[in-house]
Scaffold this motif. Structure first.
Motif, PDB file in Angstrom:
ATOM      1  N   LEU A 165      26.204  37.041  37.587  1.00  0.00           N
ATOM      2  CA  LEU A 165      26.338  36.644  39.244  1.00  0.00           C
ATOM      3  C   LEU A 165      27.649  36.200  39.281  1.00  0.00           C
ATOM      4  CD1 LEU A 165      22.574  35.335  39.792  1.00  0.00           C
ATOM      5  CD2 LEU A 165      23.326  37.646  39.895  1.00  0.00           C
ATOM      6  N   CYS A 166      28.429  35.408  38.504  1.00  0.00           N
ATOM      7  CA  CYS A 166      29.274  34.692  38.857  1.00  0.00           C
ATOM      8  C   CYS A 166      30.678  35.305  38.200  1.00  0.00           C
ATOM      9  CB  CYS A 166      29.207  33.285  38.278  1.00  0.00           C
ATOM     10  SG  CYS A 166      27.698  32.443  39.396  1.00  0.00           S
ATOM     11  N   LYS A 167      31.901  34.989  38.697  1.00  0.00           N
ATOM     12  CA  LYS A 167      33.103  35.187  38.193  1.00  0.00           C
ATOM     13  C   LYS A 167      33.282  34.586  36.861  1.00  0.00           C
ATOM     14  CE  LYS A 167      36.605  36.244  40.807  1.00  0.00           C
ATOM     15  NZ  LYS A 167      37.764  35.956  41.952  1.00  0.00           N
ATOM     16  N   VAL A 168      32.849  33.447  36.694  1.00  0.00           N
ATOM     17  CA  VAL A 168      33.026  32.614  35.730  1.00  0.00           C
ATOM     18  C   VAL A 168      31.846  31.540  35.551  1.00  0.00           C
ATOM     19  CG1 VAL A 168      34.433  30.975  36.465  1.00  0.00           C
ATOM     20  CG2 VAL A 168      34.789  31.241  34.246  1.00  0.00           C
ATOM     21  N   CYS A 169      31.578  31.382  34.401  1.00  0.00           N
ATOM     22  CA  CYS A 169      30.239  30.478  33.827  1.00  0.00           C
ATOM     23  C   CYS A 169      30.784  29.745  32.774  1.00  0.00           C
ATOM     24  CB  CYS A 169      29.160  31.234  33.449  1.00  0.00           C
ATOM     25  SG  CYS A 169      28.146  32.258  34.874  1.00  0.00           S
ATOM     26  N   THR A 188      39.794  30.322  40.362  1.00  0.00           N
ATOM     27  CA  THR A 188      39.244  31.931  39.949  1.00  0.00           C
ATOM     28  C   THR A 188      38.141  32.028  41.249  1.00  0.00           C
ATOM     29  OG1 THR A 188      39.090  31.104  37.761  1.00  0.00           O
ATOM     30  CG2 THR A 188      37.549  32.915  38.399  1.00  0.00           C
ATOM     31  N   ALA A 189      37.478  31.278  41.611  1.00  0.00           N
ATOM     32  CA  ALA A 189      36.450  31.608  42.722  1.00  0.00           C
ATOM     33  C   ALA A 189      37.270  32.237  44.006  1.00  0.00           C
ATOM     34  CB  ALA A 189      35.692  30.644  43.183  1.00  0.00           C
ATOM     35  N   LEU A 254      45.232  24.512  41.790  1.00  0.00           N
ATOM     36  CA  LEU A 254      45.932  25.788  41.035  1.00  0.00           C
ATOM     37  C   LEU A 254      46.405  26.809  42.151  1.00  0.00           C
ATOM     38  CD1 LEU A 254      44.037  25.766  37.662  1.00  0.00           C
ATOM     39  CD2 LEU A 254      46.363  24.739  37.982  1.00  0.00           C
ATOM     40  N   PRO A 255      47.307  27.492  41.990  1.00  0.00           N
ATOM     41  CA  PRO A 255      47.716  28.551  42.843  1.00  0.00           C
ATOM     42  C   PRO A 255      46.752  29.692  42.753  1.00  0.00           C
ATOM     43  CG  PRO A 255      49.566  28.306  41.209  1.00  0.00           C
ATOM     44  CD  PRO A 255      48.563  27.152  40.834  1.00  0.00           C
ATOM     45  N   VAL A 256      46.414  30.271  44.145  1.00  0.00           N
ATOM     46  CA  VAL A 256      45.347  31.089  44.229  1.00  0.00           C
ATOM     47  C   VAL A 256      46.100  32.444  44.420  1.00  0.00           C
ATOM     48  CG1 VAL A 256      43.719  31.837  45.642  1.00  0.00           C
ATOM     49  CG2 VAL A 256      43.827  29.399  45.156  1.00  0.00           C
TER      50      VAL A 256
END
Length: 298
Positions: A165-169, A188-189, A254-256
Motif C-alpha cells: 500500500l505504501c511507497k516505503v515501510c 519519498t512520499a 530533503l529535496p523533493v
C-alpha cells in the motif's frame, strides 16, 4: 617445516575469522557506536520530541490521531511545538483527514495511530491515499523491538501489512534514527508519483531512558552467570537505543524530486488542444500539488 607453515597459516586464518566475528558482534550490539557517542541516562528527553521537531521543520500544522499509550510522547511533543493535534473517533478518519489536508494545502498530511488494531484500522484510508496518489505520512506505534514476537501488547507484523500500500515501510530501531528516517520518508512520499508512506516507531524509542530502563532493563540483582549475561544484554540494548540520541541533527526538508514534462511533451499537448474542435481536459487532483498553483493551471 611445510607442516608448520600449514599450521601457522591455518591458525592465522582462524584468528582472522574470529576477529571478524567479534567485530561483527560488536557492530550488531552497537558497542562500536557506543564508544564514540554519548549516552545520557539522566536526560528527561524522549523520542517524541524528535518527531515533533521534524514535523515542525516540514511545515506540518495538523496532526490527526486516535490517542494511545504507544504514541503518547509524539502527541504531547507536537502540541508543545504548536502543531494542532486533532483526536478522531476512528483511525481511518485520522488518515482520511490527513489525506484531505494534503490535497488542500499542498503539504504532506500526517496521521499518528497506536499499535496493532490502531494501525490495522487505517488500511482502507491508506489504500485510498495510494489510489489518489496523495502524499500522506502514517506513523504507527509498535511494541518494543526487544519484545516483538513474544506476545507484547498489540504486537503484529505491521510492515508486511503496508508493503503493498505504501511507497516505503520502515521500522525505526534507535532514537538516533528517528530524524533521518522521517526526513527520508517525507521526501519519498512527495517525490515522483506521490503516495503514502508508513513509519513504525516502537514504544521503547519514544519514552525517556529511565522509563524504558524500568520496563525492559531486567532485575537489578541477577543471579548466576546466565542472569548476569541476560542483564548485560538488556542494559546494552537500552544504551544502544539512546546512544547519540540528542546530538544535533539536520531536521530541514530533503529535496523533493518532482517529475516535470519536457518541452516536446508540452508542445504536443498544445498542438492537440489547438487542433481540437471540442477539447475535453481531464485534470486529476495531483495537478493541484506543488509546484503548480491552481490559478496558473486554470
Amino acid at each position: 617445516m611445510a607442516l608448520l607453515a600449514i599450521i601457522g597459516t591455518a591458525c592465522a586464518g582462524l584468528a582472522a575469522v574470529l576477529a571478524a566475528a567479534l567485530v561483527a558482534l560488536a557492530y550488531r550490539f552497537g558497542l562500536l557506536y557506543q564508544l564514540c557517542h554519548k549516552v545520557d541516562p539522566r536526560s528527561p528527553r524522549h523520542g517524541g520530541e524528535l518527531v515533533a521537531e521534524v514535523l515542525k521543520a516540514h511545515g506540518i500544522r495538523f496532526l490527526f490521531t486516535l490517542a494511545g499509550g504507544h504514541i503518547s510522547p509524539v502527541l504531547v511533543a507536537c502540541e508543545k511545538v504548536g502543531i494542532r493535534v486533532v483526536d478522531t473517533r476512528h483511525e481511518a478518519t485520522a488518515v482520511f483527514a490527513a489525506d484531505a489536508v494534503s490535497r488542500l494545502s499542498g503539504r504532506i498530511g500526517v496521521a499518528v495511530v497506536t499499535a496493532g488494531p490502531g494501525v490495522t484500522n487505517t488500511v482502507t484510508a491508506v489504500k485510498n491515499a495510494q489510489m489518489a496518489e496523495s502524499p500522506v505520512l502514517l506513523i504507527g506505534g509498535a511494541a518494543a523491538s526487544l519484545q516483538k514476537g513474544r506476545g507484547a501488547l498489540q504486537d503484529i507484523d505491521q510492515l508486511s501489512l503496508f508493503r503493498t500500500l505504501c511507497k516505503v515501510c520502515v521500522s525505526v530501531r534507535t532514537v538516533r534514527d528517528i530524524i533521518p528516517t522521517l526526513r527520508k520518508a517525507i521526501a519519498t512520499a512527495q517525490s515522483g508519483t506521490p503516495g503514502p508512506v508508513f513509519v513504525e516507531l516502537p514504544i521503547d524509542i519514544l519514552y525517556p531512558f529511565h522509563v524504558v530502563e524500568k520496563e525492559v532493563g531486567g532485575t537489578k540483582t541477577p543471579r548466576g552467570l546466565q542472569g548476569k549475561v541476560v542483564q548485560w544484554y538488556l542494559q546494552n540494548y537500552i544504551r544502544n537505543l539512546f546512544a547519540g540520541a540528542w546530538e544535533p541533527r539536520d531536521v530541514s526538508p530533503l529535496p523533493v524530486q518532482v517529475p516535470m514534462a519536457t518541452e516536446d511533451e508540452v508542445q504536443r499537448c498544445v498542438e492537440l488542444v489547438s487542433r481540437a474542435t471540442k477539447p475535453l481536459v481531464l485534470v486529476g487532483s495531483q495537478a493541484m500539488l506543488p509546484p503548480t498553483p491552481a490559478e496558473e493551471l486554470r
